[in-house]
Design an enzyme around this catalytic site. Structure first.
Site, PDB file in Angstrom:
ATOM      1  N   ASP A 161      39.992  47.019  39.439  1.00 53.51           N
ATOM      2  CA  ASP A 161      40.092  45.819  38.763  1.00 53.51           C
ATOM      3  C   ASP A 161      40.275  45.986  37.196  1.00 53.51           C
ATOM      4  O   ASP A 161      39.515  46.626  36.565  1.00 53.51           O
ATOM      5  CB  ASP A 161      39.033  44.831  38.951  1.00 53.51           C
ATOM      6  CG  ASP A 161      39.434  43.448  38.964  1.00 53.51           C
ATOM      7  OD1 ASP A 161      39.883  42.658  39.624  1.00 53.51           O
ATOM      8  OD2 ASP A 161      39.774  42.748  37.727  1.00 53.51           O
ATOM      9  N   ILE A 162      41.420  45.286  36.610  1.00 54.57           N
ATOM     10  CA  ILE A 162      41.633  45.485  35.274  1.00 54.57           C
ATOM     11  C   ILE A 162      40.632  44.796  34.530  1.00 54.57           C
ATOM     12  O   ILE A 162      40.335  45.032  33.151  1.00 54.57           O
ATOM     13  CB  ILE A 162      43.119  44.818  35.035  1.00 54.57           C
ATOM     14  CG1 ILE A 162      43.793  45.402  33.773  1.00 54.57           C
ATOM     15  CG2 ILE A 162      43.096  43.421  34.931  1.00 54.57           C
ATOM     16  CD1 ILE A 162      45.071  45.063  33.617  1.00 54.57           C
TER      17      ILE A 162
ATOM     18  N   ASN B 111      38.209  35.637  47.166  1.00 55.57           N
ATOM     19  CA  ASN B 111      38.364  34.392  46.650  1.00 55.57           C
ATOM     20  C   ASN B 111      39.782  33.812  47.621  1.00 55.57           C
ATOM     21  O   ASN B 111      40.784  34.342  47.446  1.00 55.57           O
ATOM     22  CB  ASN B 111      38.891  34.451  45.218  1.00 55.57           C
ATOM     23  CG  ASN B 111      37.411  35.058  44.429  1.00 55.57           C
ATOM     24  OD1 ASN B 111      36.120  34.716  44.739  1.00 55.57           O
ATOM     25  ND2 ASN B 111      37.649  35.697  43.356  1.00 55.57           N
TER      26      ASN B 111
ATOM     27  N   HIS C 264      37.640  41.918  46.846  1.00 53.99           N
ATOM     28  CA  HIS C 264      36.973  42.488  45.861  1.00 53.99           C
ATOM     29  C   HIS C 264      35.762  43.443  46.283  1.00 53.99           C
ATOM     30  O   HIS C 264      35.054  42.750  47.126  1.00 53.99           O
ATOM     31  CB  HIS C 264      36.404  41.447  44.639  1.00 53.99           C
ATOM     32  CG  HIS C 264      37.379  40.504  44.203  1.00 53.99           C
ATOM     33  ND1 HIS C 264      37.971  40.885  43.011  1.00 53.99           N
ATOM     34  CD2 HIS C 264      37.801  39.430  44.584  1.00 53.99           C
ATOM     35  CE1 HIS C 264      38.729  40.097  42.359  1.00 53.99           C
ATOM     36  NE2 HIS C 264      38.806  39.015  43.517  1.00 53.99           N
TER      37      HIS C 264
ATOM     38  N   HIS D 291      43.302  39.645  48.724  1.00 55.01           N
ATOM     39  CA  HIS D 291      42.639  40.820  48.294  1.00 55.01           C
ATOM     40  C   HIS D 291      41.264  40.825  48.302  1.00 55.01           C
ATOM     41  O   HIS D 291      40.383  39.606  48.272  1.00 55.01           O
ATOM     42  CB  HIS D 291      42.903  41.157  46.630  1.00 55.01           C
ATOM     43  CG  HIS D 291      42.754  40.046  45.597  1.00 55.01           C
ATOM     44  ND1 HIS D 291      43.608  38.924  46.033  1.00 55.01           N
ATOM     45  CD2 HIS D 291      41.916  39.873  44.928  1.00 55.01           C
ATOM     46  CE1 HIS D 291      43.538  38.192  44.958  1.00 55.01           C
ATOM     47  NE2 HIS D 291      42.253  38.406  44.479  1.00 55.01           N
TER      48      HIS D 291
ATOM     49  N   GLY E 137      38.590  30.045  42.855  1.00 51.89           N
ATOM     50  CA  GLY E 137      39.023  31.063  41.638  1.00 51.89           C
ATOM     51  C   GLY E 137      40.348  31.880  42.118  1.00 51.89           C
ATOM     52  O   GLY E 137      40.688  33.029  41.359  1.00 51.89           O
ATOM     53  N   GLN E 138      41.055  31.970  43.171  1.00 54.83           N
ATOM     54  CA  GLN E 138      42.066  32.806  43.555  1.00 54.83           C
ATOM     55  C   GLN E 138      43.158  32.590  42.406  1.00 54.83           C
ATOM     56  O   GLN E 138      43.554  31.668  42.354  1.00 54.83           O
ATOM     57  CB  GLN E 138      42.610  32.503  45.046  1.00 54.83           C
ATOM     58  CG  GLN E 138      43.448  33.668  45.459  1.00 54.83           C
ATOM     59  CD  GLN E 138      43.977  33.526  46.785  1.00 54.83           C
ATOM     60  OE1 GLN E 138      43.696  32.369  47.354  1.00 54.83           O
ATOM     61  NE2 GLN E 138      44.765  34.484  47.086  1.00 54.83           N
TER      62      GLN E 138
HETATM   63  P1  5GP Z   1      41.253  36.526  42.122  1.00 52.96           P
HETATM   64  O1  5GP Z   1      40.923  35.860  40.803  1.00 52.96           O
HETATM   65  O2  5GP Z   1      42.618  36.366  42.409  1.00 52.96           O
HETATM   66  O3  5GP Z   1      40.376  36.479  43.135  1.00 52.96           O
HETATM   67  O4  5GP Z   1      41.368  38.331  41.614  1.00 52.96           O
HETATM   68  C1  5GP Z   1      42.492  38.607  40.857  1.00 52.96           C
HETATM   69  C2  5GP Z   1      42.021  39.992  40.240  1.00 52.96           C
HETATM   70  O5  5GP Z   1      43.052  40.961  39.928  1.00 52.96           O
HETATM   71  C3  5GP Z   1      41.081  39.522  39.123  1.00 52.96           C
HETATM   72  O6  5GP Z   1      39.919  40.210  39.321  1.00 52.96           O
HETATM   73  C4  5GP Z   1      41.940  40.316  37.864  1.00 52.96           C
HETATM   74  O7  5GP Z   1      41.127  40.948  36.948  1.00 52.96           O
HETATM   75  C5  5GP Z   1      42.584  41.348  38.806  1.00 52.96           C
HETATM   76  N1  5GP Z   1      44.067  41.653  38.044  1.00 52.96           N
HETATM   77  C6  5GP Z   1      44.930  40.683  37.460  1.00 52.96           C
HETATM   78  N2  5GP Z   1      45.894  41.361  36.910  1.00 52.96           N
HETATM   79  C7  5GP Z   1      45.814  42.775  37.382  1.00 52.96           C
HETATM   80  C8  5GP Z   1      46.565  43.971  37.068  1.00 52.96           C
HETATM   81  O8  5GP Z   1      47.658  44.005  36.620  1.00 52.96           O
HETATM   82  N3  5GP Z   1      45.933  45.090  37.212  1.00 52.96           N
HETATM   83  C9  5GP Z   1      44.678  45.061  38.020  1.00 52.96           C
HETATM   84  N4  5GP Z   1      44.127  46.530  38.131  1.00 52.96           N
HETATM   85  N5  5GP Z   1      43.891  44.167  38.293  1.00 52.96           N
HETATM   86  C10 5GP Z   1      44.457  42.875  37.978  1.00 52.96           C
END
Ligand code: 5GP
Ligand code: ZN
Length: 114
Positions: free
Chosen positions: A31-32, A87, A102, A100, A93-94
């Site tokens: 994750d970034i 999520n 985590h 995906h 918070g998706q």
């Molecule tokens: P969500 O909030 O949808 O459950 O998770 C999305 C995740 O994707 C977040 O934890 C966010 O940090 C990660 N993310 C967003 N953009 C990027 C990216 O460009 N590269 C990577 N490796 N992770 C990303």
């Protein structure tokens, strides 16, 4: 493949990511914005918006995502435990609408999460 989908673009190699696990049907990358010492995102290569849509459309692929998540946790050395989180929807918070998991480990994880 959706040009509008960030994770489809990572699968296509159009956006770089630090891959940690790969199978013909799944991909895992760091994750970034990590929320734990180890924070890996596991996705199916095929686009499905969320875990409910994934399991309805292709339960075998959903199982492969879970198997990949467990393999990632083992490879990350998460012997003390780890958490797998999907999520789903705005109140959870998706932010990326390509399903995906985590996979978080490397610190004590409180319960319930905030
Ligand atoms: P969500 O909030 O949808 O459950 O998770 C999305 C995740 O994707 C977040 O934890 C966010 O940090 C990660 N993310 C967003 N953009 C990027 C990216 O460009 N590269 C990577 N490796 N992770 C990303
Ligand atoms: Zn996608």
């Amino acid at each position: 493949m959706s040009n509008d989908c960030l994770f489809c673009r990572i699968v296509a190699g159009e956006i770089p990511a630090t891959e940690v696990h790969s199978t013909p049907t799944t991909l895992a990358f760091r994750d970034i914005n990590p929320q734990a010492p180890s924070h890996v995102v596991v996705i199916p290569r095929a686009h499905h918006a969320n875990v409910g849509e994934l399991v309805a459309a292709d339960p075998g692929l959903a199982s492969e995502v879970l198997a990949a998540a467990a393999a990632v946790a083992a490879a990350e050395g998460a012997t003390d435990g780890y958490r797998v989180v999907f999520n789903t929807g705005p109140s959870a918070g998706q932010t990326v609408h390509h399903v995906h998991a985590h996979v978080l480990s490397g610190r004590d994880l409180t319960w319930p999460p905030g």
